[in-house]
Write a protein that holds these residues in place. Sequence first.
Motif, PDB file in Angstrom:
ATOM      1  N   GLN A  31       0.832  -1.207   0.000  1.00 35.12           N
ATOM      2  CA  GLN A  31       0.000   0.000   0.000  1.00 35.12           C
ATOM      3  C   GLN A  31       0.862   1.251   0.000  1.00 35.12           C
ATOM      4  O   GLN A  31       0.528   2.247  -0.653  1.00 35.12           O
ATOM      5  CB  GLN A  31      -0.932  -0.003   1.213  1.00 35.12           C
ATOM      6  N   LEU A  32       1.980   1.206   0.698  1.00 34.18           N
ATOM      7  CA  LEU A  32       2.875   2.358   0.762  1.00 34.18           C
ATOM      8  C   LEU A  32       3.484   2.651  -0.590  1.00 34.18           C
ATOM      9  O   LEU A  32       3.396   3.782  -1.081  1.00 34.18           O
ATOM     10  CB  LEU A  32       3.978   2.105   1.798  1.00 34.18           C
ATOM     11  N   TRP A  33       4.127   1.632  -1.225  1.00 33.77           N
ATOM     12  CA  TRP A  33       4.789   1.934  -2.490  1.00 33.77           C
ATOM     13  C   TRP A  33       3.811   2.147  -3.634  1.00 33.77           C
ATOM     14  O   TRP A  33       4.128   2.840  -4.595  1.00 33.77           O
ATOM     15  CB  TRP A  33       5.867   0.915  -2.849  1.00 33.77           C
ATOM     16  N   THR A  34       2.609   1.624  -3.518  1.00 30.77           N
ATOM     17  CA  THR A  34       1.587   1.922  -4.521  1.00 30.77           C
ATOM     18  C   THR A  34       1.132   3.373  -4.417  1.00 30.77           C
ATOM     19  O   THR A  34       1.010   4.084  -5.437  1.00 30.77           O
ATOM     20  CB  THR A  34       0.379   0.989  -4.357  1.00 30.77           C
ATOM     21  N   ASN A  35       0.896   3.830  -3.191  1.00 28.13           N
ATOM     22  CA  ASN A  35       0.490   5.225  -2.989  1.00 28.13           C
ATOM     23  C   ASN A  35       1.601   6.193  -3.376  1.00 28.13           C
ATOM     24  O   ASN A  35       1.335   7.268  -3.929  1.00 28.13           O
ATOM     25  CB  ASN A  35       0.078   5.457  -1.536  1.00 28.13           C
ATOM     26  N   MET A  36       2.840   5.831  -3.085  1.00 28.60           N
ATOM     27  CA  MET A  36       3.972   6.680  -3.452  1.00 28.60           C
ATOM     28  C   MET A  36       4.086   6.812  -4.972  1.00 28.60           C
ATOM     29  O   MET A  36       4.332   7.901  -5.500  1.00 28.60           O
ATOM     30  CB  MET A  36       5.269   6.110  -2.876  1.00 28.60           C
ATOM     31  N   TRP A  38       1.647   6.409  -7.205  1.00 31.91           N
ATOM     32  CA  TRP A  38       0.506   7.177  -7.697  1.00 31.91           C
ATOM     33  C   TRP A  38       0.682   8.668  -7.403  1.00 31.91           C
ATOM     34  O   TRP A  38       0.356   9.513  -8.242  1.00 31.91           O
ATOM     35  CB  TRP A  38      -0.771   6.653  -7.069  1.00 31.91           C
ATOM     36  N   HIS A  39       1.224   8.984  -6.245  1.00 31.80           N
ATOM     37  CA  HIS A  39       1.462  10.386  -5.888  1.00 31.80           C
ATOM     38  C   HIS A  39       2.483  11.016  -6.835  1.00 31.80           C
ATOM     39  O   HIS A  39       2.287  12.148  -7.305  1.00 31.80           O
ATOM     40  CB  HIS A  39       1.957  10.476  -4.453  1.00 31.80           C
ATOM     41  N   ARG A  42       0.846  11.672 -10.246  1.00 42.34           N
ATOM     42  CA  ARG A  42      -0.074  12.813 -10.220  1.00 42.34           C
ATOM     43  C   ARG A  42       0.679  14.132 -10.103  1.00 42.34           C
ATOM     44  O   ARG A  42       0.292  15.135 -10.714  1.00 42.34           O
ATOM     45  CB  ARG A  42      -1.056  12.666  -9.069  1.00 42.34           C
ATOM     46  N   LYS A 126       8.296   0.676  -5.826  1.00 40.77           N
ATOM     47  CA  LYS A 126       7.607   1.892  -6.266  1.00 40.77           C
ATOM     48  C   LYS A 126       7.884   2.161  -7.735  1.00 40.77           C
ATOM     49  O   LYS A 126       6.972   2.514  -8.496  1.00 40.77           O
ATOM     50  CB  LYS A 126       8.057   3.090  -5.432  1.00 40.77           C
ATOM     51  N   THR A 129       5.842  -0.220  -9.854  1.00 39.51           N
ATOM     52  CA  THR A 129       4.434   0.176  -9.887  1.00 39.51           C
ATOM     53  C   THR A 129       4.219   1.379 -10.787  1.00 39.51           C
ATOM     54  O   THR A 129       3.261   1.428 -11.563  1.00 39.51           O
ATOM     55  CB  THR A 129       3.948   0.503  -8.461  1.00 39.51           C
TER      56      THR A 129
END
Length: 274
Positions: A31-36, A38-39, A42, A126, A129
């Motif tokens: 969840q951490l490296w997926t959110n990183m 995606w951030h 964006r 990351k 991903t």
Amino acid sequence: MAMTSNTFPLSKPSTTADSLYDIVSGFSRWQLWTNMAWHDLRQRYKRSWIGIGWIGVSFAIFMSVKIFVFGAMVDTSIAYYAAHVTVGYLLYRLIANAVIGGTGVFVSSQNWIKSEPLPIMVHVYKLMTNNFMLFAIMAVPALGICAYFRVYHLQALFSLTPTLLIYAINTVSIATIVGIISARYRDVMHFSSTVMQVAYFLSPVLWIPPETGPRAIAAQINPITHFVALLRTPMLDGTIPWSSWLIVLGITVFSAAASLLLFITSRRKLIFWL
């Protein structure tokens, strides 16, 4: 600077167990490296109207020009060539992003590595991903082009999952290898970009390899040819390239073993190279 045992244990030599723990614990924080990832994606297109849609728009425009310019120079039908170059370039971009992005995976994350007690492999995951997010966005116009020219086989769906799994494993392995080497020798970052530019023209992405001759030999000894064939051949011809699968599996085993060995021997030194 004091670091926790989850990252760089400075009080004792790095062991195989420490490195394996880093790999496994880093993967568990998906969840951490997926959110990183995606951030970061964006942020790259922040304050633009289309946002990340520019990735797909740019790909569609680029491929349209390529098909228009080079389609008239080939002996095969324009429809087949359009699908050939589109799928080939889509997969080549995934490979090139892994190599070129991998060279800077640790260097660009040095602030995180030096200040946060996170597993080092989080940054490699990351990158993987982020690359697959780009791939998914570019795949939309790519599929649209294939559908427009009516060159596709639904059998390719059976090859999609194992092919992407192979790409993911090799992305992590290659990024780890070139990332560590580039942290020690920064010239590798610039050299990799040159190599991938040359590899683009030596790989059967823009051109269709003949059955015999120097270009046929060049295509067969080029690993990118076989990685691209895993999905492009089922997509365009409806067949499974078993010989390419054997070659790619061999490369995958070798790269995974090499990256693991290099990570074990270099993990503790990495922070001093950044």
